[in-house]
Design a protein around this motif. Structure first.
Motif, PDB file in Angstrom:
ATOM      1  N   ALA A  13       0.830  -1.212   0.000  1.00 44.54           N
ATOM      2  CA  ALA A  13       0.000   0.000   0.000  1.00 44.54           C
ATOM      3  C   ALA A  13       0.861   1.258   0.000  1.00 44.54           C
ATOM      4  O   ALA A  13       0.480   2.289  -0.577  1.00 44.54           O
ATOM      5  N   ARG A  14       2.022   1.170   0.608  1.00 43.50           N
ATOM      6  CA  ARG A  14       2.921   2.334   0.674  1.00 43.50           C
ATOM      7  C   ARG A  14       3.705   2.538  -0.609  1.00 43.50           C
ATOM      8  O   ARG A  14       4.008   3.674  -0.989  1.00 43.50           O
ATOM      9  N   PHE A  15       4.043   1.438  -1.285  1.00 45.72           N
ATOM     10  CA  PHE A  15       4.926   1.516  -2.450  1.00 45.72           C
ATOM     11  C   PHE A  15       4.229   0.892  -3.658  1.00 45.72           C
ATOM     12  O   PHE A  15       4.158  -0.341  -3.770  1.00 45.72           O
ATOM     13  N   PRO A  16       3.729   1.711  -4.581  1.00 48.93           N
ATOM     14  CA  PRO A  16       2.951   1.194  -5.722  1.00 48.93           C
ATOM     15  C   PRO A  16       3.716   0.215  -6.608  1.00 48.93           C
ATOM     16  O   PRO A  16       3.098  -0.641  -7.230  1.00 48.93           O
ATOM     17  N   PHE A  18       5.782  -2.066  -5.645  1.00 53.85           N
ATOM     18  CA  PHE A  18       6.153  -3.313  -4.967  1.00 53.85           C
ATOM     19  C   PHE A  18       5.531  -4.534  -5.643  1.00 53.85           C
ATOM     20  O   PHE A  18       6.206  -5.541  -5.883  1.00 53.85           O
ATOM     21  N   GLY A  19       4.239  -4.466  -5.965  1.00 55.53           N
ATOM     22  CA  GLY A  19       3.544  -5.632  -6.518  1.00 55.53           C
ATOM     23  C   GLY A  19       4.095  -6.081  -7.850  1.00 55.53           C
ATOM     24  O   GLY A  19       4.429  -7.257  -8.028  1.00 55.53           O
ATOM     25  N   VAL A  20       4.215  -5.159  -8.801  1.00 54.58           N
ATOM     26  CA  VAL A  20       4.698  -5.542 -10.136  1.00 54.58           C
ATOM     27  C   VAL A  20       6.166  -5.952 -10.084  1.00 54.58           C
ATOM     28  O   VAL A  20       6.605  -6.818 -10.854  1.00 54.58           O
ATOM     29  N   SER A  21       6.922  -5.347  -9.174  1.00 53.24           N
ATOM     30  CA  SER A  21       8.332  -5.722  -9.035  1.00 53.24           C
ATOM     31  C   SER A  21       8.466  -7.148  -8.512  1.00 53.24           C
ATOM     32  O   SER A  21       9.313  -7.915  -8.973  1.00 53.24           O
ATOM     33  N   GLU A  44       8.910 -12.202  -1.225  1.00 50.42           N
ATOM     34  CA  GLU A  44       8.213 -10.963  -0.876  1.00 50.42           C
ATOM     35  C   GLU A  44       8.989 -10.176   0.178  1.00 50.42           C
ATOM     36  O   GLU A  44       9.123  -8.950   0.079  1.00 50.42           O
ATOM     37  N   ALA A  45       9.503 -10.877   1.178  1.00 52.93           N
ATOM     38  CA  ALA A  45      10.244 -10.204   2.248  1.00 52.93           C
ATOM     39  C   ALA A  45      11.532  -9.588   1.720  1.00 52.93           C
ATOM     40  O   ALA A  45      11.888  -8.452   2.085  1.00 52.93           O
ATOM     41  N   LEU A  46      12.243 -10.305   0.864  1.00 52.77           N
ATOM     42  CA  LEU A  46      13.489  -9.777   0.303  1.00 52.77           C
ATOM     43  C   LEU A  46      13.218  -8.537  -0.549  1.00 52.77           C
ATOM     44  O   LEU A  46      13.933  -7.533  -0.456  1.00 52.77           O
ATOM     45  N   VAL A  47      12.187  -8.617  -1.387  1.00 54.31           N
ATOM     46  CA  VAL A  47      11.846  -7.465  -2.222  1.00 54.31           C
ATOM     47  C   VAL A  47      11.406  -6.290  -1.350  1.00 54.31           C
ATOM     48  O   VAL A  47      11.758  -5.139  -1.623  1.00 54.31           O
ATOM     49  N   MET A  61      11.557   3.213  -8.103  1.00 56.97           N
ATOM     50  CA  MET A  61      10.399   3.831  -8.739  1.00 56.97           C
ATOM     51  C   MET A  61       9.969   3.077  -9.995  1.00 56.97           C
ATOM     52  O   MET A  61       9.088   3.516 -10.719  1.00 56.97           O
ATOM     53  N   SER A  62      10.611   1.950 -10.264  1.00 53.66           N
ATOM     54  CA  SER A  62      10.236   1.131 -11.407  1.00 53.66           C
ATOM     55  C   SER A  62      10.580  -0.314 -11.104  1.00 53.66           C
ATOM     56  O   SER A  62      11.418  -0.598 -10.235  1.00 53.66           O
ATOM     57  N   ARG A  63       9.952  -1.228 -11.819  1.00 53.72           N
ATOM     58  CA  ARG A  63      10.240  -2.648 -11.587  1.00 53.72           C
ATOM     59  C   ARG A  63      11.629  -3.005 -12.073  1.00 53.72           C
ATOM     60  O   ARG A  63      12.267  -3.921 -11.537  1.00 53.72           O
TER      61      ARG A  63
END
Length: 221
Positions: A13-16, A18-21, A44-47, A61-63
């Motif tokens: 929710a904080r970092f848009p 995160f999901g696509v990355s 997920e934790a590492l990312v 700011m980008s994947r």
């Protein structure tokens, strides 16, 4: 798992990006056949650490930037030390220092979170030392290739599709056989990472006469 899911949801929710990355990095993990050895939660934790504790840089700011930083994390981290994911700064340094990394049964990869201060919950079963070393080797090689793209010593440019595609090509040197499946045998053929003709050509070049393959046609992938 519920606590981990809540933690990851708050970070997403904080970092848009995160999901696509995370999806991209999962694809890289799968393409090199590490999926059975590294859990989705560990990835997920590492990312997440790349966004929560980006060091002297801003959060990605980008994947693509996230992917490059993930490779660097895997390649450069001293895995005797834990990776700490602590968005709210509730894990103190003394707790991390008390973790016995030499204890019998200690995981090769230790990820400390506010809900798992032992650092073993996400990685107790896997990866083992051998798998982790292999992961580090592949990430190191990819990191060097990225550096070549950035400093201009590579024959490819950052805008070249082939430059990014090669990061997702697993090494065939460790295999004695490979199978080419027809498109009709795949549940999601449009999601195949590489076009069939290029993949077929690469396999023929690698295995040469040592491998029996079917004749290429328009149905293969």
């Amino acid at each position: 798992r519920a606590a981990h899911a809540g933690l990851i949801a708050s970070i997403a929710a904080r970092f848009p990006m995160f999901g696509v990355s995370t999806q991209l990095i999962n694809r890289w993990i799968a393409s090199h056949m590490f999926s059975p050895h590294i859990s989705d939660e560990a990835i997920e934790a590492l990312v997440a650490t790349l966004f929560v504790t980006p060091g002297s840089a801003l959060p990605p700011m980008s994947r693509e930037v996230t992917f490059v930083r993930f490779l660097n994390l895997i390649a450069s981290h001293l895995w005797h030390d834990p990776v700490v994911l602590d968005p709210e700064n509730v894990v103190n340094e003394a707790e991390v220092e008390r973790i016995n990394r030499t204890a019998k049964g200690a995981p090769a990869m230790c990820i400390v979170t506010p809900h798992d201060r032992s650092g073993s919950q996400l990685t107790l079963a896997a990866p083992n030392v051998v798998v982790l070393k292999r992961l580090v080797v592949i990430a190191t090689r990819a990191t060097l290739e990225v550096q070549g793209l950035l400093d201009g010593t590579s024959k490819h440019s950052l805008a070249d599709e082939d430059a990014w595609e090669k990061f997702f090509k697993p090494s065939l040197s460790g295999f004695q056989a490979a199978f080419i499946l027809r498109r009709s045998a795949l549940p999601f053929p449009k999601q195949a990472l590489f076009p069939s003709k290029r993949l077929y050509k690469r396999m023929r070049e690698h295995f040469e006469s040592e491998m029996s393959v079917v004749d290429e046609d328009d149905e293969e992938t």
